[in-house]
Scaffold this active site. Structure first.
Site, short mmCIF file in Angstrom:
data_model
loop_
_atom_site.label_atom_id
_atom_site.label_comp_id
_atom_site.label_asym_id
_atom_site.label_seq_id
_atom_site.Cartn_x
_atom_site.Cartn_y
_atom_site.Cartn_z
N SER A 110 0.82 -1.37 0.07
CA SER A 110 0.02 0.07 -0.21
C SER A 110 0.76 1.30 0.01
CB SER A 110 -0.89 -0.12 1.37
OG SER A 110 -0.25 -0.01 2.29
N LYS A 117 0.89 4.63 6.80
CA LYS A 117 0.25 5.51 5.83
C LYS A 117 0.91 6.65 5.68
CE LYS A 117 -2.96 2.00 4.78
NZ LYS A 117 -2.74 1.14 3.68
#
Length: 247
Positions: free
Chosen positions: A56, A132
């Site tokens: 990701s 993230k």
């Protein structure tokens, strides 16, 4: 005449050697325990290691990378837009996510990993954490996408060099517009079309936002493999206009 003073005040050589070995072992144990305590305090309050199990954050982070996290963020040092952060699952983010476990399978490996994790060098607690990039801070309005396919923060369009996207693709395949509540942040993966980030967790208890209380810290360096060693950029130039807009 018997010399009653012979050998008085002296210890047999074997006894001296035995005491020397015991002293050495005692000092070794003290040094080990002190080092363990210092490492534990460093892990608890300063830095720790995490393992990257998913795609990701490509191409910034690759699968199997390890990162070192500064735990002074955000309690002592404030978060910034663009920071790469590690945070605990706020609830439901990892449910159904196709993220491989990093837990060792054999008993010796489990024991070693547990010990390393206690001093901040292992990755035994990576399974319930995510990583993230911070896009929106408390109070920010984050929207996507404008006519050029760019994401905007507080009305300022962003040129994001860190994203992995097909040529000509918008910054987000799915449009959205949110205002970040106080005490939370909005996060997104650099691999925008393969990241289960804030956009896709709005049906969870946190509504897609990450409480600051769940943030473990800011990842600041790739520590492993050595061929990937590098500092992680927070791209201040990307968000410079947003800061000016805040004023």
């Amino acid at each position: 005449m018997t010399d009653t003073t012979q050998g008085s005040g002296r210890r047999p050589r074997a006894e001296k050697q035995g005491n020397g070995v015991l002293t050495f072992l005692r000092d070794l144990v003290i040094i080990f325990l002190a080092a363990l305590l210092v490492s534990f305090l460093v892990k608890t309050f300063l830095i720790r290691s995490f393992y990257i199990p998913s795609e990701s954050m490509e191409n910034t982070l690759q699968v199997n990378d390890r990162v070192i996290v500064n735990e002074l963020v955000p309690d002592v040092v404030s978060l910034k837009r663009g920071d790469v952060v590690v945070f605990k699952d706020p609830g439901g983010w990892l449910t159904g996510a196709n993220v491989p476990s990093v837990a060792p399978t054999t008993q010796p490996a489990k024991a070693i990993d547990w010990l390393l994790t206690q001093v901040g060098l292992g990755t035994g607690d990576s399974d319930d954490h995510l990583i993230k990039r911070v896009i929106g801070l408390p109070g920010d309005k984050v929207t996507c996408c404008n006519d050029l396919g760019q994401m905007s923060v507080n009305g300022v369009p962003l040129k994001e060099p860190y994203t992995l996207l097909p040529s000509g693709a918008p910054a987000s395949a799915d449009p959205f517009s949110v205002t970040v509540p106080e005490g939370t942040i909005w996060v997104m993966g650099d691999n925008r079309n393969d990241s289960k980030d804030s956009r896709y967790n709005r049906d969870t208890p946190s509504k897609g936002f990450v409480p600051l209380s769940d943030v473990t810290g800011r990842a600041f360096v790739i520590s492993w493999p050595t061929s990937r060693w590098t500092w992680l950029d927070d791209y201040p130039d990307v968000f410079a206009g947003v800061e000016e807009k805040d004023r």
